[in-house]
Design an enzyme around this catalytic site. Structure first.
Site, PDB file in Angstrom:
ATOM      1  CG  ASP A 150      -0.152   0.187   2.631  1.00 29.37           C
ATOM      2  OD1 ASP A 150       0.624  -1.274   2.898  1.00 29.37           O
ATOM      3  OD2 ASP A 150      -0.591   1.343   3.736  1.00 29.37           O
ATOM      4  CG  ASP A 207       6.910   4.319   2.446  1.00 27.95           C
ATOM      5  OD1 ASP A 207       7.217   2.748   3.105  1.00 27.95           O
ATOM      6  OD2 ASP A 207       6.714   4.612   3.243  1.00 27.95           O
ATOM      7  CD  GLU A 228       4.200   1.232   6.947  1.00 28.86           C
ATOM      8  OE1 GLU A 228       4.272   1.424   8.138  1.00 28.86           O
ATOM      9  OE2 GLU A 228       3.809   1.933   6.469  1.00 28.86           O
ATOM     10  CG  HIS A 232       4.989   9.168   3.605  1.00 27.96           C
ATOM     11  ND1 HIS A 232       4.558   9.030   4.959  1.00 27.96           N
ATOM     12  CD2 HIS A 232       5.068   7.619   2.838  1.00 27.96           C
ATOM     13  CE1 HIS A 232       4.503   8.057   5.244  1.00 27.96           C
ATOM     14  NE2 HIS A 232       4.859   6.997   3.551  1.00 27.96           N
TER      15      HIS A 232
HETATM   16 ZN   LIG Z   1       6.467   1.753   4.702  1.00 29.43          ZN
END
Ligand SMILES: [Zn+2]
Length: 473
Positions: free
Chosen positions: A85, A114, A148, A439
């Protein structure tokens, strides 16, 4: 074994399979039929399971939230824990966040760092060992989570029904290796008692608001006051206060109310000392005013228990650990209204050796006479694997065989996915000089780093799962 040579043979396949995964918009969404956290995360899980089955691994899904791909046999189980995710892409991208591009040796797409890139690197390490006909001494599992970035429903569901690996790692942070993480807690301290018998105060505090999240230092704070007399004196003292400490703040008169605002400096909740809590500054100023009783109780309580408490001493929970460091306290949210009273949203992180449950109980008793109670406690225990554990030793060796870096394993105040393993560490895939774009817009990963991480994982798995090096120690 020529780890580098092997990985370079699989380079094109690795990138192709990774691109397929990056194209899936696996942002958490509305729960649907057989997709508890949305269709995107489920599609990414299905994609990984289908790759594994294509490559001769045994796949299994748990509640459409998590799954695993397994190779080998044996009594022991070694786990690698990754997630597919991603956080929402946000704006400002140079190219489509879900249209991966490879340019100048860099892959750009949401999730490449990530955690889709690192997860695919670990996947290929497993795949290569199998393709080379290696004989596994233990069962080796890539466990894949899909939640997560939000609530970790994935690992909760997974470990409810599936076996806990004897040991493992999560490729969802940084090299060389994170072997300890603080306990992470959040709770609210709430003002319960409101004083009704108020003599005429000069100033009524109507509203104070600062911060939105437990894990961030508030960078802004605002208060709304009703000043009954001498408004200009209050404004003058506010201006003096700003000037004296060189504080960034403003005032405004709006419909007869005085509005004050302060700008501080944001920082992550695990390092409150790196920021400037705007709410604290505003409370400090309010502490010098002739406020109504209820507001005075709130501001006084902040002074005695909340401010200057970065080490938790005012909570009776200061504690220190050689490897994991000190207790830290971030007051991420401060809210007050005339009607409901005040609330402080606390993010306390602590090292091994502190009994948090007892600490919070005693704090609750201690603050009760002041009219405050504690509610909404969440708690994750500290997570710690000894630095001298064979797991740490083999992983660290594998890293150092590929990277000229003698950095020691380290500990953090944040939490990584590794903490859901009983005996697990975070291992890669960011290197020392990697730009952390997780992010953020234009999230990216160098192909060289993707391949290097794969080589390191390949060596680690070869030594642990084929040669059985952890068992010898
Ligand atoms: Zn992560």
């Amino acid at each position: 074994m020529d780890y580098k040579g092997l990985v370079s043979r699989y380079k094109d396949d690795l990138i192709k399979d990774l691109f397929g995964l990056l194209e899936i918009e696996s942002v958490r969404g509305e729960a649907g039929r057989n997709a508890p956290v949305g269709d995107g995360p489920k599609a990414a899980l299905d994609y990984m399971i289908s790759l594994g089955e294509r490559d001769g691994m045994t796949g299994r899904k748990v509640d459409n939230l998590a799954g695993h791909l397994e190779l080998g046999q044996g009594e022991k189980l070694f786990g690698i824990l990754g997630h597919v995710d991603v956080v929402p892409p946000g704006s400002g991208w140079d190219t489509g966040p879900f249209k991966p591009v490879l340019e100048d040796g860099i892959i750009r797409a949401r999730g490449v760092q990530d955690d889709k890139g690192p997860t695919m690197a670990a996947y290929y390490a497993m795949k290569i060992l199998a393709a080379e006909g290696m004989d596994f001494k233990c069962r080796t599992r890539l466990i894949i989570g899909t939640d997560e970035e939000s609530d970790w429903q994935c690992t909760d569901a997974y470990f409810k029904s599936e076996e806990m690996p004897d040991a493992g790692f999560a490729p969802d942070a940084a090299f060389p290796l994170i072997h300890g993480e603080k306990g992470i807690t959040t709770f609210n301290i709430i003002q319960k008692q409101t004083s009704l018998d108020d003599e005429e105060p000069n100033i009524e505090l109507k509203v104070l608001i600062s911060g939105e999240r437990y894990n961030m230092v508030p960078e802004a704070a605002e208060a709304k006051l009703k000043v009954l007399q001498n408004m200009s004196e209050v404004i003058q003292s506010f201006e003096d206060f700003l000037r004296r400490d060189d504080i960034d703040g403003e005032y405004e008169i709006d419909n007869g109310f005085l509005k004050l605002s302060i700008t501080g400096q944001s920082a992550h909740g695990s390092t409150p000392e790196a920021g400037v809590n705007a709410g604290f500054i505003l409370l400090e100023f309010l502490g010098g005013l002739d406020l109504d009783n209820n507001a005075t109780a709130f501001v006084d309580f902040a002074g005695s228990r909340i401010m200057d408490n970065a080490d938790g001493a005012k909570f009776g929970m200061a504690h220190s650990h050689d490897e994991l460091g000190d207790t830290t306290v971030n007051t991420g949210m401060i809210n007050y209204t005339e009607v409901d009273g005040g609330i402080f949203g606390i993010n306390l992180r602590y090292p091994e050796g502190l009994d948090f449950k007892k600490g919070v109980e005693e704090l609750e008793k201690a603050i009760y006479p002041d009219g405050f109670i504690i509610e909404d406690v969440t708690h994750q225990e500290p997570h710690y694997v000894d630095k001298h554990d064979p797991l740490v030793k083999v992983l660290l060796d594998s890293y150092r065989n590929h990277v000229n870096d003698d950095s020691e394993p380290f500990t953090i105040g944040g939490g990584t996915y590794a903490r859901t393993l009983e005996k697990g560490v975070a291992f890669g895939a960011m290197f020392k000089d990697t730009a952390d774009t997780m992010h953020q817009k234009n999230e990216r990963m160098k192909v060289d780093e993707l391949l290097l991480a794969t080589e390191i994982y390949l060596e680690a798995l070869h030594r642990i799962c084929i040669k059985g090096e952890m068992d010898e120690n």
